[in-house]
Write a protein that holds these residues in place. Structure first.
Motif, mmCIF file in Angstrom:
data_model
loop_
_atom_site.group_PDB
_atom_site.id
_atom_site.type_symbol
_atom_site.label_atom_id
_atom_site.label_comp_id
_atom_site.label_asym_id
_atom_site.label_seq_id
_atom_site.Cartn_x
_atom_site.Cartn_y
_atom_site.Cartn_z
ATOM 1 N N ASP A 284 0.839 -1.196 0.000
ATOM 2 C CA ASP A 284 0.000 0.000 0.000
ATOM 3 C C ASP A 284 0.879 1.253 0.000
ATOM 4 O OD1 ASP A 284 -1.927 1.913 0.370
ATOM 5 O OD2 ASP A 284 -2.893 0.971 2.057
ATOM 6 N N ASN A 285 1.798 1.330 0.952
ATOM 7 C CA ASN A 285 2.585 2.553 1.103
ATOM 8 C C ASN A 285 3.570 2.735 -0.061
ATOM 9 O OD1 ASN A 285 1.344 1.801 3.506
ATOM 10 N ND2 ASN A 285 2.834 2.814 4.779
ATOM 11 N N LEU A 286 4.228 1.680 -0.457
ATOM 12 C CA LEU A 286 5.270 1.811 -1.495
ATOM 13 C C LEU A 286 4.701 1.762 -2.912
ATOM 14 C CD1 LEU A 286 8.362 1.847 -2.197
ATOM 15 C CD2 LEU A 286 8.262 -0.633 -2.173
ATOM 16 N N TYR A 315 11.904 9.829 3.171
ATOM 17 C CA TYR A 315 12.256 8.699 2.305
ATOM 18 C C TYR A 315 11.919 7.391 3.014
ATOM 19 C CZ TYR A 315 14.720 6.532 -1.627
ATOM 20 O OH TYR A 315 15.023 5.826 -2.773
ATOM 21 N N GLY A 316 10.658 7.329 3.511
ATOM 22 C CA GLY A 316 10.129 6.076 4.037
ATOM 23 C C GLY A 316 9.519 5.319 2.860
ATOM 24 N N GLU A 317 8.511 4.471 3.155
ATOM 25 C CA GLU A 317 7.914 3.666 2.076
ATOM 26 C C GLU A 317 7.238 4.551 1.033
ATOM 27 O OE1 GLU A 317 8.624 0.618 1.981
ATOM 28 O OE2 GLU A 317 9.435 0.530 4.007
ATOM 29 N N VAL A 318 6.467 5.535 1.514
ATOM 30 C CA VAL A 318 5.742 6.410 0.586
ATOM 31 C C VAL A 318 6.730 7.251 -0.233
ATOM 32 C CG1 VAL A 318 4.095 8.331 0.458
ATOM 33 C CG2 VAL A 318 3.681 6.454 2.049
ATOM 34 N N GLY A 319 7.701 7.815 0.443
ATOM 35 C CA GLY A 319 8.710 8.631 -0.243
ATOM 36 C C GLY A 319 9.478 7.825 -1.275
ATOM 37 N N ILE A 341 19.646 6.586 8.247
ATOM 38 C CA ILE A 341 19.549 5.328 7.488
ATOM 39 C C ILE A 341 18.741 5.567 6.207
ATOM 40 C CG2 ILE A 341 18.664 2.955 7.488
ATOM 41 C CD1 ILE A 341 19.272 2.848 10.484
ATOM 42 N N CYS A 342 17.592 6.209 6.354
ATOM 43 C CA CYS A 342 16.781 6.486 5.157
ATOM 44 C C CYS A 342 17.515 7.454 4.229
ATOM 45 C CB CYS A 342 15.427 7.048 5.564
ATOM 46 S SG CYS A 342 14.438 5.858 6.456
ATOM 47 N N ALA A 343 18.262 8.383 4.811
ATOM 48 C CA ALA A 343 19.032 9.325 3.989
ATOM 49 C C ALA A 343 20.080 8.555 3.187
ATOM 50 C CB ALA A 343 19.690 10.367 4.882
ATOM 51 N N THR A 368 5.361 16.219 0.276
ATOM 52 C CA THR A 368 5.669 15.761 1.632
ATOM 53 C C THR A 368 5.137 14.352 1.855
ATOM 54 O OG1 THR A 368 3.633 16.842 2.396
ATOM 55 C CG2 THR A 368 5.674 18.069 2.677
ATOM 56 N N CYS A 369 5.941 13.518 2.485
ATOM 57 C CA CYS A 369 5.485 12.151 2.843
ATOM 58 C C CYS A 369 6.176 11.715 4.121
ATOM 59 C CB CYS A 369 5.751 11.128 1.756
ATOM 60 S SG CYS A 369 6.577 11.621 0.292
ATOM 61 N N THR A 370 6.033 12.500 5.171
ATOM 62 C CA THR A 370 6.751 12.201 6.403
ATOM 63 C C THR A 370 5.854 11.685 7.519
ATOM 64 O OG1 THR A 370 6.418 14.394 7.358
ATOM 65 C CG2 THR A 370 8.332 14.126 5.893
ATOM 66 N N GLY A 371 4.552 11.987 7.453
ATOM 67 C CA GLY A 371 3.669 11.694 8.593
ATOM 68 C C GLY A 371 3.909 12.686 9.721
ATOM 69 N N ASN A 372 4.701 13.702 9.464
ATOM 70 C CA ASN A 372 5.072 14.681 10.500
ATOM 71 C C ASN A 372 4.285 15.981 10.303
ATOM 72 O OD1 ASN A 372 6.446 15.921 12.560
ATOM 73 N ND2 ASN A 372 8.470 15.356 11.812
ATOM 74 N N GLY A 394 1.218 12.350 2.777
ATOM 75 C CA GLY A 394 1.092 11.773 4.118
ATOM 76 C C GLY A 394 -0.359 11.704 4.564
ATOM 77 N N HIS A 395 -0.598 11.056 5.676
ATOM 78 C CA HIS A 395 -1.970 10.760 6.097
ATOM 79 C C HIS A 395 -2.808 12.010 6.368
ATOM 80 C CE1 HIS A 395 -5.165 8.311 7.811
ATOM 81 N NE2 HIS A 395 -5.249 9.190 8.789
ATOM 82 N N SER A 396 -2.225 12.988 7.032
ATOM 83 C CA SER A 396 -3.062 14.137 7.398
ATOM 84 C C SER A 396 -2.500 15.444 6.855
ATOM 85 C CB SER A 396 -3.241 14.202 8.913
ATOM 86 O OG SER A 396 -1.984 14.318 9.509
HETATM 87 P P1 NAD Z 1 7.700 6.003 7.180
HETATM 88 O O1 NAD Z 1 7.748 6.175 8.649
HETATM 89 O O2 NAD Z 1 8.238 4.764 6.548
HETATM 90 O O3 NAD Z 1 8.446 7.246 6.441
HETATM 91 C C1 NAD Z 1 8.372 8.582 6.839
HETATM 92 C C2 NAD Z 1 9.783 9.154 6.703
HETATM 93 O O4 NAD Z 1 9.747 10.559 6.924
HETATM 94 C C3 NAD Z 1 10.753 8.563 7.736
HETATM 95 O O5 NAD Z 1 11.862 7.986 7.081
HETATM 96 C C4 NAD Z 1 11.137 9.746 8.597
HETATM 97 O O6 NAD Z 1 12.487 9.675 9.021
HETATM 98 C C5 NAD Z 1 10.919 10.915 7.642
HETATM 99 N N1 NAD Z 1 10.684 12.200 8.303
HETATM 100 C C6 NAD Z 1 9.991 12.476 9.430
HETATM 101 N N2 NAD Z 1 9.988 13.790 9.683
HETATM 102 C C7 NAD Z 1 10.683 14.375 8.681
HETATM 103 C C8 NAD Z 1 11.017 15.716 8.364
HETATM 104 N N3 NAD Z 1 10.657 16.732 9.158
HETATM 105 N N4 NAD Z 1 11.729 15.960 7.237
HETATM 106 C C9 NAD Z 1 12.123 14.945 6.431
HETATM 107 N N5 NAD Z 1 11.839 13.644 6.686
HETATM 108 C C10 NAD Z 1 11.130 13.366 7.798
HETATM 109 O O7 NAD Z 1 6.167 6.198 6.782
HETATM 110 P P2 NAD Z 1 5.502 5.874 5.357
HETATM 111 O O8 NAD Z 1 4.986 4.486 5.347
HETATM 112 O O9 NAD Z 1 6.410 6.338 4.273
HETATM 113 O O10 NAD Z 1 4.224 6.833 5.453
HETATM 114 C C11 NAD Z 1 4.389 8.232 5.446
HETATM 115 C C12 NAD Z 1 3.026 8.916 5.553
HETATM 116 O O11 NAD Z 1 2.227 8.547 4.417
HETATM 117 C C13 NAD Z 1 2.212 8.492 6.771
HETATM 118 O O12 NAD Z 1 1.492 9.607 7.221
HETATM 119 C C14 NAD Z 1 1.271 7.432 6.224
HETATM 120 O O13 NAD Z 1 0.094 7.322 6.979
HETATM 121 C C15 NAD Z 1 0.988 7.973 4.853
HETATM 122 N N6 NAD Z 1 0.552 6.989 3.853
HETATM 123 C C16 NAD Z 1 -0.011 7.501 2.725
HETATM 124 C C17 NAD Z 1 -0.440 6.640 1.724
HETATM 125 C C18 NAD Z 1 -1.089 7.198 0.511
HETATM 126 O O14 NAD Z 1 -1.747 6.446 -0.209
HETATM 127 N N7 NAD Z 1 -0.886 8.452 0.211
HETATM 128 C C19 NAD Z 1 -0.287 5.249 1.855
HETATM 129 C C20 NAD Z 1 0.311 4.764 3.004
HETATM 130 C C21 NAD Z 1 0.737 5.643 4.000
#
Ligand code: NAD
Length: 525
Positions: A284-286, A315-319, A341-343, A368-372, A394-396
């Motif tokens: 889902d995320n990637l 650069y998590g799964e979504v990024g 690590i993600c960097a 943006t895709c950080t969840g932050n 990101g989610h919100s």
């Molecule tokens: P993740 O935790 O794998 O990746 C998030 C990354 O953001 C982490 O590597 C973290 O180190 C980095 N990060 C946090 N704060 C940061 C900042 N200030 N600057 C730069 N990097 C920062 O999470 P994920 O699985 O990649 O999900 C990310 C968001 O996307 C979540 O909110 C998740 O709910 C949402 N999501 C969206 C979809 C979609 O369809 N759009 C699908 C799944 C998840």
């Protein structure tokens, strides 16, 4: 190399498998994959809780924030403004005379049915699970109250749960994401659904309440996406938990809340964290975001990606998914990260890791895709060049500080649905998509196949929690057993005509694995 998963020895493990297969005959039925049988209800060790990084994060969001702040429209072809009368004011009945639902317009049921049938085409694994298990009815007696996005794909899940014996009552986890015609089709089919696109906040809670607070019907399972339903039950009807056998939660946010409850000693039933299962997070995320980021950007802006400079925050799964797609189309991609690590992963994948302030003046697109929260601030927005596109995956809607743009000197111009031009006094325009809410779910569709994987995972989690013998799960948050994860994947392989290699006895012994899996340890991600 894989790590042996069983400390108990082959003999003990086999004995347990046989014992459990007898206990859960439906498991044996559903797990009869064409060439390869994977049984997953075996070793208690596999079900031990496994704290994830999400479990350690703190939660600072209010109950309703995620639901009302982030929204999606999926592929709804109906316009929420087509009828100004609130569904709550309407008297509607389906063709069987039932009025046990509240949707925008029951007359759209036929159209919604076609949408569901289209979704079924690419959800063959879920349909296959439905067929394999419907004889056994592993959810007979289950009364599931659900709160998820109500789309054609979710409808396939809900109807699968019903086919497996469950009774369902459903509301939407998001005020904008309901496909009205799909909700109508579900209501016509007899599902008690309370949802429409464009609910007010009051409607949102009213719909949840209508699902929980029913004379003569009490839920014994919860399927939640975001945690609002769970919190409503905790707040308003704590006694309902006496009958609840388990909660299945899909989202990062909802999982945070569950871990918080657990930490406070307030979680009184077992909960399954579906978000962190491999078949959710890695797909889902990637993969979902890898495809839908382009769809969302194209539909809203018609942007050409070749040669464009894009910065992806996180650069998590979504990024990772977003970066891969943009790179493939010839964009020049920069990444920002806080985690070394993600960097480093981004560097190894060929992306320049930068601070946002270093590239903000030159980039054409910011994602943006950080969840932050507050990852893109007003200062960044002030420095962006003319026509820069800003959006969030990101989610919100906390990642871009959109509130800071609501000041008198800036003019907002709605140029298309979900596309705003924010205009500075000097004429500079920033293109803001979906007001900083989840881009793909707000402005495009998400691939059905990926949702099939997630929905199958949810269905199996419900079956497992509902049928687990007493004592298997305590009042805590659990990850899906690895075997179920593997089973979900195996159900989807026939779509690709993929042929798995089977371990020889000798190889299995050498690796210390059971030939039927699990093939990876529980911590594998
Ligand atoms: P993740 O935790 O794998 O990746 C998030 C990354 O953001 C982490 O590597 C973290 O180190 C980095 N990060 C946090 N704060 C940061 C900042 N200030 N600057 C730069 N990097 C920062 O999470 P994920 O699985 O990649 O999900 C990310 C968001 O996307 C979540 O909110 C998740 O709910 C949402 N999501 C969206 C979809 C979609 O369809 N759009 C699908 C799944 C998840």
């Amino acid at each position: 190399m894989s790590v042996p998963d069983s400390a108990g020895g082959e003999e003990v493990k086999q004995a347990k498998e046989i014992e459990d297969a007898e206990k859960y005959s439906f498991m044996a039925t559903v797990t009869k994959a064409p060439k390869k049988q994977i049984q997953f209800a075996d070793d208690m060790q596999e079900f031990t809780k496994f704290p994830t990084k999400t479990g350690r994060r703190s939660l600072s969001r209010s109950i309703s924030q995620s639901s009302t702040d982030s929204y999606s429209s999926a592929a709804s072809y109906t316009d929420s403004s087509d009828d100004e009368v609130s569904p709550r004011e309407k008297q509607q009945t389906n063709s069987k005379g039932s009025s046990n639902f509240c949707v925008k317009n029951i007359k759209q049921a036929e159209f919604g049915r076609r949408e569901i049938e289209i979704a079924e085409q690419d959800m063959s694994a879920l349909i296959s699970l439905r067929k394999r298990a419907q004889g056994e009815k592993p959810l007979a007696g289950a009364k599931i109250v659900g709160c998820t996005h109500i789309t054609a794909q979710t409808a396939v899940l809900i109807e699968t749960l019903c086919a497996l014996g469950a009774q369902c009552r459903w509301s939407a986890c998001n005020i904008y994401s309901t496909q009205n015609e799909v909700a109508a089709a579900l209501a016509e089919a007899g599902v008690a659904v309370f949802a429409w696109k464009g609910e007010s906040e009051d409607d949102f809670w009213w719909c949840i309440d209508r699902c929980v607070n029913v004379d003569g019907w009490q839920a014994n399972m919860i399927l939640d996406d975001g945690g609002d339903l769970t919190h409503w039950v905790y707040k308003k009807y704590p006694n309902v938990f006496k009958k609840i056998r388990g909660i299945v939660e899909e989202s990062v946010t909802g999982v945070h809340r569950l871990y918080q409850l657990s930490k406070a000693g307030k979680l009184c039933v077992p909960a399954m964290n579906v978000n962190d299962s491999v078949t959710k997070q890695k797909f889902d995320n990637l993969y979902c975001c890898r495809e839908s980021i382009l769809d969302g950007l194209k539909r809203t802006t018609d942007v050409m990606f070749g040669g464009k400079q894009v910065v992806v925050c996180g650069y998590g799964e979504v990024g990772k998914g977003c970066c891969a797609a943009l790179k493939a189309l010839g964009a020049i991609v920069y990444v920002t990260e806080i985690d070394p690590i993600c960097a480093l992963q981004a560097c190894m994948d060929g992306f320049r890791v930068v601070k946002l302030s270093e590239v903000i003046r030159q980039v054409d697109v910011v994602i943006t895709c950080t969840g932050n929260k507050n990852v893109v601030t007003r200062e960044h927005l002030d420095r962006m060049k003319n026509s820069c596109i800003v959006c969030n995956m990101g989610h919100s809607n906390t990642e871009i500080d959109v509130t800071s743009l609501r000041t008198p000197e800036l003019t907002w111009e709605r140029v298309r649905s979900q596309v705003d031009h924010v205009i500075w006094p000097d004429g500079k325009r920033v293109v803001l998509l979906a007001e900083g809410r989840l881009l793909n779910l707000s402005c495009s569709t998400v691939p059905t196949f990926v949702l099939s994987i997630t929905a199958t995972t949810q269905a199996l989690a419900l079956i497992e929690l509902y049928n687990a013998p007493e004592g298997r799960y305590k009042q805590d948050v659990y990850l899906l057993p690895k075997k179920m994860d593997e089973y979900v994947a195996s159900l989807h392989l026939p779509s690709f005509d993929a042929h798995l290699t089977e371990l020889t006895d000798d190889q299995a012994k050498y690796l210390g694995l059971n030939k039927n899996g699990p093939f990876k340890p529980n911590y594998y991600r």
